[in-house]
Design a protein around this motif. Structure first.
Motif, PDB file in Angstrom:
ATOM      1  N   VAL A  87       1.297  -1.530  -3.854  1.00 39.98           N
ATOM      2  CA  VAL A  87       3.277  -1.357  -3.215  1.00 39.98           C
ATOM      3  C   VAL A  87       3.061  -0.548  -4.290  1.00 39.98           C
ATOM      4  CG1 VAL A  87       4.907  -1.038  -3.157  1.00 39.98           C
ATOM      5  CG2 VAL A  87       3.495  -2.087  -1.416  1.00 39.98           C
ATOM      6  N   TRP A  88       2.928  -1.143  -5.783  1.00 41.26           N
ATOM      7  CA  TRP A  88       3.424   0.100  -6.838  1.00 41.26           C
ATOM      8  C   TRP A  88       2.577   1.034  -7.299  1.00 41.26           C
ATOM      9  CZ3 TRP A  88       7.843  -1.848  -6.308  1.00 41.26           C
ATOM     10  CH2 TRP A  88       9.227  -2.985  -6.393  1.00 41.26           C
ATOM     11  N   LEU A  89       0.866   0.708  -7.709  1.00 39.38           N
ATOM     12  CA  LEU A  89       0.458   1.386  -8.576  1.00 39.38           C
ATOM     13  C   LEU A  89       0.496   2.886  -7.325  1.00 39.38           C
ATOM     14  CD1 LEU A  89      -2.003   2.399 -10.027  1.00 39.38           C
ATOM     15  CD2 LEU A  89      -3.809   1.334  -7.837  1.00 39.38           C
ATOM     16  N   TYR A  90       0.221   2.743  -5.698  1.00 33.33           N
ATOM     17  CA  TYR A  90       0.600   3.271  -4.501  1.00 33.33           C
ATOM     18  C   TYR A  90       1.884   4.585  -5.307  1.00 33.33           C
ATOM     19  CZ  TYR A  90       0.685   6.755  -0.675  1.00 33.33           C
ATOM     20  OH  TYR A  90       1.247   7.503   0.273  1.00 33.33           O
ATOM     21  N   VAL A  91       3.197   3.568  -5.079  1.00 34.46           N
ATOM     22  CA  VAL A  91       4.200   4.636  -5.568  1.00 34.46           C
ATOM     23  C   VAL A  91       3.783   5.307  -6.975  1.00 34.46           C
ATOM     24  CG1 VAL A  91       7.008   4.177  -5.655  1.00 34.46           C
ATOM     25  CG2 VAL A  91       5.836   2.608  -3.677  1.00 34.46           C
ATOM     26  N   ASP A  92       3.720   4.864  -7.779  1.00 34.44           N
ATOM     27  CA  ASP A  92       3.911   5.129  -9.465  1.00 34.44           C
ATOM     28  C   ASP A  92       2.800   6.668  -9.322  1.00 34.44           C
ATOM     29  OD1 ASP A  92       5.484   3.079 -10.145  1.00 34.44           O
ATOM     30  OD2 ASP A  92       3.892   1.909 -11.116  1.00 34.44           O
ATOM     31  N   THR A  93       1.563   6.649  -8.143  1.00 35.54           N
ATOM     32  CA  THR A  93       0.803   7.142  -8.193  1.00 35.54           C
ATOM     33  C   THR A  93      -0.057   8.175  -7.300  1.00 35.54           C
ATOM     34  OG1 THR A  93      -1.252   6.401  -7.554  1.00 35.54           O
ATOM     35  CG2 THR A  93      -0.563   5.793  -9.715  1.00 35.54           C
ATOM     36  N   GLY A  94       0.673   7.738  -6.084  1.00 39.82           N
ATOM     37  CA  GLY A  94       0.202   8.200  -4.763  1.00 39.82           C
ATOM     38  C   GLY A  94      -0.985   8.627  -4.626  1.00 39.82           C
ATOM     39  N   ASP A  95      -2.205   7.703  -4.991  1.00 35.12           N
ATOM     40  CA  ASP A  95      -3.067   8.330  -5.218  1.00 35.12           C
ATOM     41  C   ASP A  95      -3.836   6.610  -4.366  1.00 35.12           C
ATOM     42  OD1 ASP A  95      -5.813   7.869  -5.972  1.00 35.12           O
ATOM     43  OD2 ASP A  95      -5.985   8.631  -7.662  1.00 35.12           O
ATOM     44  N   VAL A  96      -4.141   6.650  -3.217  1.00 33.92           N
ATOM     45  CA  VAL A  96      -4.456   6.375  -2.168  1.00 33.92           C
ATOM     46  C   VAL A  96      -6.495   5.951  -2.498  1.00 33.92           C
ATOM     47  CG1 VAL A  96      -3.659   6.628  -0.195  1.00 33.92           C
ATOM     48  CG2 VAL A  96      -5.695   7.572  -0.021  1.00 33.92           C
ATOM     49  N   GLY A  97      -6.935   6.557  -3.595  1.00 27.67           N
ATOM     50  CA  GLY A  97      -8.025   6.083  -3.681  1.00 27.67           C
ATOM     51  C   GLY A  97      -8.344   4.817  -4.784  1.00 27.67           C
ATOM     52  N   LYS A  98      -6.795   5.008  -6.338  1.00 28.94           N
ATOM     53  CA  LYS A  98      -7.012   3.997  -6.908  1.00 28.94           C
ATOM     54  C   LYS A  98      -6.860   2.364  -5.848  1.00 28.94           C
ATOM     55  CE  LYS A  98      -6.123   6.318 -10.477  1.00 28.94           C
ATOM     56  NZ  LYS A  98      -5.365   6.991 -12.094  1.00 28.94           N
ATOM     57  N   VAL A  99      -5.823   3.049  -5.296  1.00 26.74           N
ATOM     58  CA  VAL A  99      -5.212   1.478  -4.319  1.00 26.74           C
ATOM     59  C   VAL A  99      -6.157   1.232  -4.060  1.00 26.74           C
ATOM     60  CG1 VAL A  99      -3.999   0.955  -1.841  1.00 26.74           C
ATOM     61  CG2 VAL A  99      -2.872   2.620  -3.879  1.00 26.74           C
ATOM     62  N   SER A 100      -7.246   1.973  -2.750  1.00 27.51           N
ATOM     63  CA  SER A 100      -8.729   1.301  -2.861  1.00 27.51           C
ATOM     64  C   SER A 100      -9.556   0.493  -3.627  1.00 27.51           C
ATOM     65  CB  SER A 100      -9.136   2.246  -1.802  1.00 27.51           C
ATOM     66  OG  SER A 100     -10.527   1.642  -1.561  1.00 27.51           O
ATOM     67  N   ALA A 101      -9.622   1.319  -4.799  1.00 27.68           N
ATOM     68  CA  ALA A 101     -11.016   0.806  -5.478  1.00 27.68           C
ATOM     69  C   ALA A 101      -9.863  -1.151  -6.430  1.00 27.68           C
ATOM     70  CB  ALA A 101     -10.469   1.408  -6.808  1.00 27.68           C
ATOM     71  N   LEU A 102      -8.270  -0.960  -6.211  1.00 27.55           N
ATOM     72  CA  LEU A 102      -7.915  -1.609  -6.556  1.00 27.55           C
ATOM     73  C   LEU A 102      -8.160  -3.042  -5.734  1.00 27.55           C
ATOM     74  CD1 LEU A 102      -5.908  -4.281  -8.207  1.00 27.55           C
ATOM     75  CD2 LEU A 102      -3.939  -2.927  -7.198  1.00 27.55           C
ATOM     76  N   ALA A 103      -7.945  -2.742  -4.143  1.00 26.55           N
ATOM     77  CA  ALA A 103      -8.496  -3.558  -3.404  1.00 26.55           C
ATOM     78  C   ALA A 103      -9.458  -4.101  -3.134  1.00 26.55           C
ATOM     79  CB  ALA A 103      -7.780  -3.202  -2.102  1.00 26.55           C
ATOM     80  N   THR A 104     -11.120  -2.985  -3.406  1.00 28.41           N
ATOM     81  CA  THR A 104     -11.871  -3.942  -3.643  1.00 28.41           C
ATOM     82  C   THR A 104     -12.101  -4.676  -4.983  1.00 28.41           C
ATOM     83  OG1 THR A 104     -12.661  -1.982  -2.383  1.00 28.41           O
ATOM     84  CG2 THR A 104     -14.362  -3.213  -3.442  1.00 28.41           C
ATOM     85  N   SER A 105     -11.720  -4.528  -5.429  1.00 29.05           N
ATOM     86  CA  SER A 105     -11.821  -5.451  -7.265  1.00 29.05           C
ATOM     87  C   SER A 105     -11.512  -6.835  -6.941  1.00 29.05           C
ATOM     88  CB  SER A 105     -11.015  -4.679  -7.889  1.00 29.05           C
ATOM     89  OG  SER A 105     -12.454  -3.464  -8.682  1.00 29.05           O
ATOM     90  N   VAL A 106      -9.916  -6.377  -6.138  1.00 29.71           N
ATOM     91  CA  VAL A 106      -9.111  -8.123  -5.414  1.00 29.71           C
ATOM     92  C   VAL A 106     -10.006  -9.091  -5.015  1.00 29.71           C
ATOM     93  CG1 VAL A 106      -7.368  -8.600  -4.091  1.00 29.71           C
ATOM     94  CG2 VAL A 106      -7.251  -7.144  -6.245  1.00 29.71           C
ATOM     95  N   ALA A 107     -10.987  -8.025  -3.941  1.00 29.79           N
ATOM     96  CA  ALA A 107     -11.360  -9.031  -2.611  1.00 29.79           C
ATOM     97  C   ALA A 107     -13.498  -9.224  -3.277  1.00 29.79           C
ATOM     98  CB  ALA A 107     -12.610  -7.430  -1.149  1.00 29.79           C
ATOM     99  N   TRP A 108     -13.526  -9.101  -4.227  1.00 31.28           N
ATOM    100  CA  TRP A 108     -15.023  -9.280  -5.387  1.00 31.28           C
ATOM    101  C   TRP A 108     -14.631 -10.453  -5.820  1.00 31.28           C
ATOM    102  CZ3 TRP A 108     -19.421  -8.853  -3.376  1.00 31.28           C
ATOM    103  CH2 TRP A 108     -20.234  -7.715  -2.619  1.00 31.28           C
ATOM    104  N   LEU A 109     -13.199 -10.529  -6.559  1.00 35.01           N
ATOM    105  CA  LEU A 109     -12.859 -11.085  -7.366  1.00 35.01           C
ATOM    106  C   LEU A 109     -11.975 -12.564  -6.895  1.00 35.01           C
ATOM    107  CD1 LEU A 109     -12.055  -9.398 -10.407  1.00 35.01           C
ATOM    108  CD2 LEU A 109     -13.937 -10.674 -10.249  1.00 35.01           C
ATOM    109  N   VAL A 110     -11.619 -13.129  -5.757  1.00 36.78           N
ATOM    110  CA  VAL A 110     -10.828 -13.529  -5.200  1.00 36.78           C
ATOM    111  C   VAL A 110     -12.662 -15.540  -5.053  1.00 36.78           C
ATOM    112  CG1 VAL A 110     -10.268 -14.542  -2.940  1.00 36.78           C
ATOM    113  CG2 VAL A 110      -9.942 -12.846  -3.388  1.00 36.78           C
ATOM    114  N   LEU A 111     -13.613 -14.334  -4.680  1.00 37.71           N
ATOM    115  CA  LEU A 111     -14.557 -16.040  -4.833  1.00 37.71           C
ATOM    116  C   LEU A 111     -14.862 -16.430  -6.278  1.00 37.71           C
ATOM    117  CD1 LEU A 111     -17.598 -14.908  -3.169  1.00 37.71           C
ATOM    118  CD2 LEU A 111     -16.325 -16.604  -2.663  1.00 37.71           C
ATOM    119  N   PRO A 112     -14.747 -16.056  -7.524  1.00 39.61           N
ATOM    120  CA  PRO A 112     -14.794 -16.915  -8.874  1.00 39.61           C
ATOM    121  C   PRO A 112     -13.170 -17.353  -9.207  1.00 39.61           C
ATOM    122  CG  PRO A 112     -14.389 -13.910  -9.083  1.00 39.61           C
ATOM    123  CD  PRO A 112     -14.674 -14.578  -7.786  1.00 39.61           C
TER     124      PRO A 112
END
Length: 116
Positions: free
Chosen positions: A44-69
């Motif tokens: 939310v803060w990233l989107y509010v700060d940048t308005g960039d859904v690409g950055k939000v998507s990249a963050l969500a993807t990173s979080v998804a991959w890093l849940v396991l470790p």
């Protein structure tokens, strides 16, 4: 500056509230802590700060991959504590193991062409 203070206060209130609930019920505290509140707030803060859904998507993807470790911490810490390791040492050990697991995951993903 006021905006950053608001973000910090909201985030801190959530963390304190979860720890207070956990004093009364580890189940409810665990449920609240396991909900990805931090990740959602960060997105939310990233989107509010940048308005960039690409950055939000990249963050969500990173979080998804890093849940396991990240699960290494939640498996290893109670295991260490049940074996009598003092909390501060157990926490440091679990964090170190988790950091190694993150590094390992990034290396494995890179071998498959996935860059976070």
């Amino acid at each position: 500056m006021g905006y950053y203070l608001i973000k910090a206060v909201i985030t801190a209130i959530l963390v304190v509230a979860i720890s207070e609930v956990a004093k009364r019920s580890s189940l409810v505290g665990g449920i609240l802590a396991s909900v990805p509140i931090t990740s959602v707030l960060a997105m939310v803060w990233l989107y509010v700060d940048t308005g960039d859904v690409g950055k939000v998507s990249a963050l969500a993807t990173s979080v998804a991959w890093l849940v396991l470790p990240s699960l290494v911490l939640f498996v290893l810490l109670p295991w260490l504590l049940h074996r009598g390791v003092p909390f501060p040492l157990g926490l440091v050990m679990a964090i170190a193991a988790t950091a190694l697991a993150y590094g390992g995951m990034v290396l494995v993903l890179a071998r498959f062409g996935i860059r976070l």
